[in-house]
Design an enzyme around this catalytic site. Structure first.
Site, PDB file in Angstrom:
ATOM      1  N   MET A   1      44.465   3.729 100.308  1.00 34.72           N
ATOM      2  CA  MET A   1      43.025   3.840 100.530  1.00 34.72           C
ATOM      3  C   MET A   1      42.781   5.002 101.490  1.00 34.72           C
ATOM      4  O   MET A   1      42.762   4.835 102.697  1.00 34.72           O
ATOM      5  CB  MET A   1      42.488   2.531 101.050  1.00 34.72           C
ATOM      6  CG  MET A   1      42.708   1.431 100.028  1.00 34.72           C
ATOM      7  SD  MET A   1      41.942  -0.154 100.275  1.00 34.72           S
ATOM      8  CE  MET A   1      41.045  -0.054 101.757  1.00 34.72           C
ATOM      9  N   CYS A  83      46.089   6.170  91.593  1.00 30.35           N
ATOM     10  CA  CYS A  83      44.814   6.639  92.125  1.00 30.35           C
ATOM     11  C   CYS A  83      44.091   7.519  91.110  1.00 30.35           C
ATOM     12  O   CYS A  83      44.655   8.497  90.617  1.00 30.35           O
ATOM     13  CB  CYS A  83      45.033   7.410  93.420  1.00 30.35           C
ATOM     14  SG  CYS A  83      43.498   7.982  94.177  1.00 30.35           S
ATOM     15  N   LYS A 122      53.434   2.376  92.625  1.00 32.82           N
ATOM     16  CA  LYS A 122      52.150   1.727  92.358  1.00 32.82           C
ATOM     17  C   LYS A 122      51.530   2.422  91.153  1.00 32.82           C
ATOM     18  O   LYS A 122      51.428   3.649  91.123  1.00 32.82           O
ATOM     19  CB  LYS A 122      51.214   1.826  93.556  1.00 32.82           C
ATOM     20  CG  LYS A 122      49.891   1.080  93.375  1.00 32.82           C
ATOM     21  CD  LYS A 122      49.053   1.137  94.645  1.00 32.82           C
ATOM     22  CE  LYS A 122      47.821   0.243  94.511  1.00 32.82           C
ATOM     23  NZ  LYS A 122      46.840   0.783  93.553  1.00 32.82           N
ATOM     24  N   GLY A 195      44.216  -5.473  92.383  1.00 33.31           N
ATOM     25  CA  GLY A 195      42.950  -5.296  91.676  1.00 33.31           C
ATOM     26  C   GLY A 195      42.121  -6.560  91.603  1.00 33.31           C
ATOM     27  O   GLY A 195      42.543  -7.535  90.990  1.00 33.31           O
ATOM     28  N   GLY A 196      40.959  -6.548  92.223  1.00 26.85           N
ATOM     29  CA  GLY A 196      40.017  -7.644  92.092  1.00 26.85           C
ATOM     30  C   GLY A 196      40.335  -8.897  92.870  1.00 26.85           C
ATOM     31  O   GLY A 196      39.639  -9.905  92.724  1.00 26.85           O
ATOM     32  N   GLY A 217      43.407  -4.615  98.832  1.00 29.12           N
ATOM     33  CA  GLY A 217      42.918  -3.372  99.396  1.00 29.12           C
ATOM     34  C   GLY A 217      41.591  -3.564 100.084  1.00 29.12           C
ATOM     35  O   GLY A 217      41.527  -3.870 101.269  1.00 29.12           O
ATOM     36  N   ARG A 218      40.519  -3.442  99.336  1.00 31.07           N
ATOM     37  CA  ARG A 218      39.188  -3.492  99.932  1.00 31.07           C
ATOM     38  C   ARG A 218      38.836  -4.845 100.524  1.00 31.07           C
ATOM     39  O   ARG A 218      38.118  -4.914 101.517  1.00 31.07           O
ATOM     40  CB  ARG A 218      38.149  -3.020  98.905  1.00 31.07           C
ATOM     41  CG  ARG A 218      38.113  -1.508  98.874  1.00 31.07           C
ATOM     42  CD  ARG A 218      37.733  -0.898  97.564  1.00 31.07           C
ATOM     43  NE  ARG A 218      37.904   0.557  97.667  1.00 31.07           N
ATOM     44  CZ  ARG A 218      39.075   1.177  97.514  1.00 31.07           C
ATOM     45  NH1 ARG A 218      40.164   0.482  97.216  1.00 31.07           N
ATOM     46  NH2 ARG A 218      39.169   2.488  97.658  1.00 31.07           N
TER      47      ARG A 218
END
Length: 314
Positions: A1, A83, A122, A195-196, A217-218
């Protein structure tokens, strides 16, 4: 990130979990080779276990970057082939490399030859009009033949044209089942999913389905109090610090940063989501966001922000 998980963010996150692997921002191999090594590769020893995430597509250059990183003592070196940013496409690395698995294999082989540090990859499940059912197993076979046994798979395609990086994290549908099938088909590989994922409950479900790990991540950035505090229970570890304890624990780190000429915002910007979803969270964010620009802002600002949370919870 990129621009998010810098060394200050990672130190903050480490206070909430002793066991989770932390990943650096993606750093390009050319930057490592030609740029300021200490600024790009330096970190606090308290961050371990920590992985360096590299971007690149030139085997020799990636190998050179790995050799330069070795003295810094990273626990893992990860090649990012997931990415979708325009910035990385223009350099022929990131998700665009899903179209060139032979080159990826050459890259990781060179990276492995340059160091004894584990090299991981990744990736996405595919890009653009590729058929993930065909592309992903072929990618895993080719790259694992070069010696990589650990993959983190973002369970979405990346659309290299027509979608922004933000849209690429949200628009292409998730295909967790495909990643689970890859684990079943290649049990000798360590396969983690990304993811998600927004909660520890989802993490537990994915681990129970046979996957070896889950990368967040987020969610970990925007709601660390929910997904990092308590994460060590997945390893059977006891409770660690709560959110208030995390704030107290980071104060010496902030004080040292300020004494060294650093700015408060460089650390507190990563802390805005600590109380996400809790009473007082808005006040916590407001005090930190508005206060850092005021002359003389220091550790006292954290206490003022904590007062907002304490009053709301009373």
């Amino acid at each position: 990130m990129m621009d998010w998980t810098d060394r200050h963010c990672r130190f903050f996150h480490r206070l909430m979990t002793r066991r989770a692997m932390l990943y650096t921002e993606m750093v390009t191999a050319p930057a490592v080779v030609h740029g300021p090594k200490d600024r790009l590769l330096g970190y606090s020893g308290a961050e371990h276990p920590v992985a360096l995430q590299l971007g690149g597509s030139d085997p020799a250059e990636l190998a050179a970057a790995v050799r330069l990183a070795v003295p810094f003592g990273y626990d893992e070196i990860n090649l990012n082939v997931g990415c979708p940013s325009d910035r990385v496409q223009s350099g022929c690395f990131g998700a665009v490399l899903m179209e060139r698995p032979a080159l990826v294999a050459d890259c990781v082989a060179a990276m492995r030859d340059a160091s004894d540090v584990p090299v991981t990859v990744k990736c996405r499940i595919g890009v653009d009009d590729q058929n993930p059912e065909e592309v992903l197993p072929d990618f895993l076979e080719r790259v694992s033949a070069a010696g990589v046994t650990h993959f983190v798979i973002h369970a979405r395609k990346a659309w290299l044209q027509g979608l922004s990086p933000k849209e690429n994290r949200e628009v292409p549908p998730l295909d967790y089942d495909l990643v689970k099938r890859m684990k079943a088909a290649y049990p000798q590989l360590t396969i983690c999913i990304n993811g998600g994922v927004t909660s520890l409950a989802q993490v537990r479900d994915l681990l129970a389905a046979g996957l070896d790990g889950v990368m967040l991540g987020r969610a970990a950035y925007h709601d660390p109090g929910s997904v990092l505090i308590g994460a060590d229970a997945l390893w059977g570890d006891g409770d660690g610090l709560d959110a208030f304890g995390v704030v107290e624990a980071i104060k010496p780190y902030i004080a040292a940063h300020l004494e060294g000429g650093g700015r408060l915002h460089q650390i507190t910007r990563h802390m805005l989501g600590l109380f996400h979803g809790r009473p007082g969270a808005r006040g916590w964010r407001r005090v930190l966001s508005e206060g850092v620009a005021k002359p003389g802002a220091g550790l006292g600002l954290l206490d003022l922000a904590l007062d907002e949370v304490s009053r709301a919870a009373a």
